[in-house]
Design a protein around this motif. Structure first.
Motif, mmCIF file in Angstrom:
data_model
loop_
_atom_site.group_PDB
_atom_site.id
_atom_site.type_symbol
_atom_site.label_atom_id
_atom_site.label_comp_id
_atom_site.label_asym_id
_atom_site.label_seq_id
_atom_site.Cartn_x
_atom_site.Cartn_y
_atom_site.Cartn_z
ATOM 1 N N ASP A 31 0.865 -1.163 0.000
ATOM 2 C CA ASP A 31 0.000 0.000 0.000
ATOM 3 C C ASP A 31 0.919 1.235 0.000
ATOM 4 O O ASP A 31 2.088 1.142 0.358
ATOM 5 C CB ASP A 31 -0.870 -0.039 1.269
ATOM 6 C CG ASP A 31 -1.593 1.258 1.501
ATOM 7 O OD1 ASP A 31 -2.301 1.709 0.585
ATOM 8 O OD2 ASP A 31 -1.438 1.845 2.596
ATOM 9 N N ASP A 33 -0.061 5.130 0.837
ATOM 10 C CA ASP A 33 -0.213 6.160 1.863
ATOM 11 C C ASP A 33 -0.236 5.585 3.278
ATOM 12 O O ASP A 33 -0.989 4.662 3.565
ATOM 13 C CB ASP A 33 -1.480 6.977 1.610
ATOM 14 C CG ASP A 33 -1.346 7.824 0.355
ATOM 15 O OD1 ASP A 33 -0.425 8.660 0.322
ATOM 16 O OD2 ASP A 33 -2.122 7.620 -0.587
ATOM 17 N N SER A 34 0.606 6.129 4.108
ATOM 18 C CA SER A 34 0.782 5.729 5.517
ATOM 19 C C SER A 34 1.503 4.396 5.677
ATOM 20 O O SER A 34 1.799 3.980 6.790
ATOM 21 C CB SER A 34 -0.539 5.683 6.297
ATOM 22 O OG SER A 34 -1.153 6.947 6.263
ATOM 23 N N THR A 35 1.752 3.696 4.554
ATOM 24 C CA THR A 35 2.527 2.459 4.626
ATOM 25 C C THR A 35 3.953 2.730 4.150
ATOM 26 O O THR A 35 4.913 2.520 4.887
ATOM 27 C CB THR A 35 1.887 1.353 3.771
ATOM 28 O OG1 THR A 35 0.593 1.048 4.288
ATOM 29 C CG2 THR A 35 2.738 0.091 3.776
ATOM 30 N N ASP A 115 -1.387 -0.692 5.857
ATOM 31 C CA ASP A 115 -1.757 -0.192 7.187
ATOM 32 C C ASP A 115 -3.256 -0.281 7.463
ATOM 33 O O ASP A 115 -3.685 0.006 8.572
ATOM 34 C CB ASP A 115 -1.301 1.268 7.360
ATOM 35 C CG ASP A 115 -2.092 2.217 6.483
ATOM 36 O OD1 ASP A 115 -2.027 2.064 5.247
ATOM 37 O OD2 ASP A 115 -2.799 3.094 7.024
ATOM 38 N N ARG A 116 -4.052 -0.650 6.443
ATOM 39 C CA ARG A 116 -5.504 -0.635 6.635
ATOM 40 C C ARG A 116 -6.092 -2.046 6.593
ATOM 41 O O ARG A 116 -6.076 -2.697 5.540
ATOM 42 C CB ARG A 116 -6.174 0.213 5.550
ATOM 43 C CG ARG A 116 -5.742 1.684 5.507
ATOM 44 C CD ARG A 116 -6.378 2.499 6.634
ATOM 45 N NE ARG A 116 -7.816 2.374 6.683
ATOM 46 C CZ ARG A 116 -8.668 3.149 5.987
ATOM 47 N NH1 ARG A 116 -8.234 4.080 5.189
ATOM 48 N NH2 ARG A 116 -9.973 2.970 6.119
ATOM 49 N N ASP A 120 -6.410 -3.004 2.610
ATOM 50 C CA ASP A 120 -5.195 -3.747 2.245
ATOM 51 C C ASP A 120 -5.240 -5.219 2.661
ATOM 52 O O ASP A 120 -4.992 -6.119 1.847
ATOM 53 C CB ASP A 120 -3.965 -3.103 2.906
ATOM 54 C CG ASP A 120 -3.881 -1.620 2.630
ATOM 55 O OD1 ASP A 120 -4.198 -1.224 1.499
ATOM 56 O OD2 ASP A 120 -3.504 -0.858 3.546
HETATM 57 MG MG LIG Z 1 -2.675 3.270 3.581
#
Ligand SMILES: [Mg+2]
Length: 158
Positions: A31, A33-35, A115-116, A120
């Motif tokens: 993933d 974003d944020s990962t 992260d989700r 994900d």
């Molecule tokens: Mg993410």
């Protein structure tokens, strides 16, 4: 509906990539974003960049992002030397499975890292690929409301 990641780790650095390799994994689907990078930043942290460079020696690395912002994805592609797939529509598995099919890899060889839980990890779980849930790369600096949403989503994790 419960989501059960195969591994649940704090950060990318905590993933045992050597073990994945010896289990026959050859494709790492991340993933975005944020990962791999702070959300909406459009760039990698130096340590992530270094890690990805190293991983590319042993694995096919790809980004599978639900992001649909073309300008943003173009920016990410300009700082990325592997494939970046946007509009991935996770947890729908079609884009992921189409990608694996296109590069001639089976689901047994692939790993989904994100992260989700509900996008994900659920996507990976539904596609029968190994899944690794990581904490947000910016979890310590995120806004309270974002942290609360993450907390709620983690309630779906077995
Ligand atoms: Mg993410």
């Amino acid at each position: 509906m419960l989501v059960k990641p195969d591994y649940n780790v704090e950060s990318l650095e905590n993933i045992d990539f050597d073990a994945l390799k010896s289990e026959g994994k050859s494709v790492l689907m991340f993933d975005l974003d944020s990962t791999l990078m702070p959300s909406k930043s459009g760039d990698y942290l130096p340590k992530t960049k270094e890690l990805l460079k190293k991983l590319q020696q042993d694995f096919t690395v790809v980004v599978l992002s639900n992001n649909t912002n073309q300008n943003y994805i173009d920016k990410v592609r300009s700082v990325t030397d592997f494939e970046v797939i946007s509009h991935a529509r996770k947890p729908d598995t079609k884009i992921m499975l189409d990608y694996l099919n296109r590069i001639g890899k089976s689901v047994d060889e692939a790993v989904m890292i994100g992260d989700r839980p509900l996008t994900d990890i659920l996507c990976g779980q539904n596609a029968n690929v190994t899944t690794i849930l990581v904490d947000s790369i910016t979890k310590d600096t995120e806004h309270k409301i974002v942290r609360f949403v993450r907390f709620l989503e983690r309630l779906f994790v077995k």
